[in-house]
Design a protein around this motif. Sequence first.
Motif, PDB file in Angstrom:
ATOM      1  N   LEU A 268      19.414  14.344 -19.486  1.00  0.00           N
ATOM      2  CA  LEU A 268      19.606  15.515 -20.057  1.00  0.00           C
ATOM      3  C   LEU A 268      20.683  16.473 -18.970  1.00  0.00           C
ATOM      4  N   HIS A 269      20.487  16.280 -17.567  1.00  0.00           N
ATOM      5  CA  HIS A 269      21.253  16.980 -16.527  1.00  0.00           C
ATOM      6  C   HIS A 269      22.158  15.972 -15.917  1.00  0.00           C
ATOM      7  N   TYR A 270      22.754  15.041 -16.746  1.00  0.00           N
ATOM      8  CA  TYR A 270      23.483  14.096 -15.951  1.00  0.00           C
ATOM      9  C   TYR A 270      24.756  14.767 -15.248  1.00  0.00           C
ATOM     10  N   SER A 296      28.362  31.504 -19.665  1.00  0.00           N
ATOM     11  CA  SER A 296      28.225  31.078 -21.268  1.00  0.00           C
ATOM     12  C   SER A 296      27.727  29.625 -21.012  1.00  0.00           C
ATOM     13  N   ASP A 297      27.049  29.241 -21.986  1.00  0.00           N
ATOM     14  CA  ASP A 297      26.621  27.884 -22.042  1.00  0.00           C
ATOM     15  C   ASP A 297      26.820  27.256 -23.291  1.00  0.00           C
ATOM     16  N   VAL A 298      27.652  26.170 -23.277  1.00  0.00           N
ATOM     17  CA  VAL A 298      28.183  25.431 -24.438  1.00  0.00           C
ATOM     18  C   VAL A 298      28.050  23.956 -24.461  1.00  0.00           C
ATOM     19  N   VAL A 388      22.422  31.803 -16.336  1.00  0.00           N
ATOM     20  CA  VAL A 388      22.499  30.548 -17.666  1.00  0.00           C
ATOM     21  C   VAL A 388      21.112  30.518 -18.146  1.00  0.00           C
ATOM     22  N   HIS A 389      20.197  30.174 -17.431  1.00  0.00           N
ATOM     23  CA  HIS A 389      18.631  30.400 -18.180  1.00  0.00           C
ATOM     24  C   HIS A 389      18.033  31.715 -17.611  1.00  0.00           C
ATOM     25  N   ASP A 390      18.609  32.611 -18.502  1.00  0.00           N
ATOM     26  CA  ASP A 390      18.357  34.091 -17.971  1.00  0.00           C
ATOM     27  C   ASP A 390      16.858  34.493 -17.903  1.00  0.00           C
TER      28      ASP A 390
END
Length: 502
Positions: A268-270, A296-298, A388-390
């Motif tokens: 998931l977080h590679y 932003s998270d895209v 980003v993870h607010d």
Amino acid sequence: MRLQSLRARSRDFSLTDDELRSQVDTSIIENYHFHLELLGANCDKYPAKQHARRVASQLGITNGLIYLEGKPTTYLDDSDQTVPFRQRRYFYYLSGADEPDCYLTYDIAQDRLTLYVPDFDLRRAIWMGPTITVDDAQERYDVDQARYYSSLSQDIHRWAIDNQKYAVYILHPSEQPTGEGASLHFDAEQLQPAMDACRGVKDQHEIDLIRRANKVSGLAHTQVLRNISKMVNETQIEGIFLDTCVSLGAKNQAYGIIAASGENAATLHYMKNNEPLANRQFVCLDAGAEWSCYASDVTRTFPLQGRWPSDEARDVYNIVEKMQEECIRRIRKGVRFLDLHILAHVVAIKGLLELGILKGDSVEEIRKSGASRVFFPHGLGHHVGLEVHDVSGESIMAASGDQDDDSILVPPTSHSPCTFSAPHLEPGMIVTVEPGIYFSRFALEDAKQQPYAKHIDFTVAARYIPVGGVRIEDDILVTDDGYENLTTAPKGEKMLEIIRGK
Ligand code: GLY
Ligand code: MN
């Protein structure tokens, strides 16, 4: 206007408009215009004072002092090099100041916001450039006054003399200011939850910054799509994404770039982003620029050439696309985000049943078993803002307390407190909708030992391992009458056309 400037750059004055346009890479011109537009955004002051008032009102008090410390200059371990500066987000929210070594106070009764900036330091000025003066700070930031740090302790002392019965509100017990001998009463409990609640609902200025961050990300994702068919390694994806963002004035990423090809997308977080692309079916690119400290998270998932690399890849993409579309179109105020997370699982289960990856008679039974979490292990989304993870008052992914749903619940990604009542969406919230389906060897191996193994056809699932994973992620603003998708990066058929060079 644009044609005129193209004509001025061309030497051949006999060219028609269309010929002229085809001579230049219009993407560069478009980017240039976006750049100017983005830089122009800095004209408005960040509404720090309005935020301070909102926080005081959320605290429900009319007297007291809010005291916040900004990020100091710090050094790398065992080194004379500084850690790249990143302002503390609570501090930014009440100041708009993206500079090291600053402090602030907000005197609630007097409605007075004061920013403290570093005193002039000759050595620092010679090596690093001068720090901001109080006059410039007052001009640049939405504060009532700017003062030098050397006044801070005495100012707090004065405030304390007049306000003995009131508290100084701080984020953490370790961040108590010295009031030069004054007896100060600190409250380190209430400020952070109050600020979290305020930060969860964005004002127009914040929405514009997140929109601009998304614009940069959209252009950077597009540049990757334009060039992906010529690339040979994940490093180049990261490189061109960063190049585009920095060239457009967005120096910081909101989080580490994930440029995962093939099976790497199942991580998931590679973030290694260093493997060859040869024979990889998909690239999952999860990357978002930051603009004036706003994220932003895209995420986009795409093949290396502008066509589906396999039936398996196409089918998985189509399921995730449907998961996202079904969830986004239901976003409106009053909706419980957790219900959309459950809906995404239902869509995934139906799709995976059709492919023969899942088996069973009842979608509900499969959902409750937890089998779909093997393929969709994370939450549907999170708030986006200064982080980003607010943060927010309560996590939108909070557990409902309904045991039936527990099998597909995941802990929230942000530091928001997890309560047992998932809150409903409100206008001004910005959340990601980022469903995904992954074929992780680790998750599949573990699943064989679980009670829900009976719902998974492991032989069929193994055929999908080369697909890696598909995630599609947009940032959605909840409005008074529905939603607005702030993400401009192409997806679906439009994305494939760009890869094909159309
Ligand atoms: N885009 C990274 C994450 O949401 O975790
Ligand atoms: Mn995300």
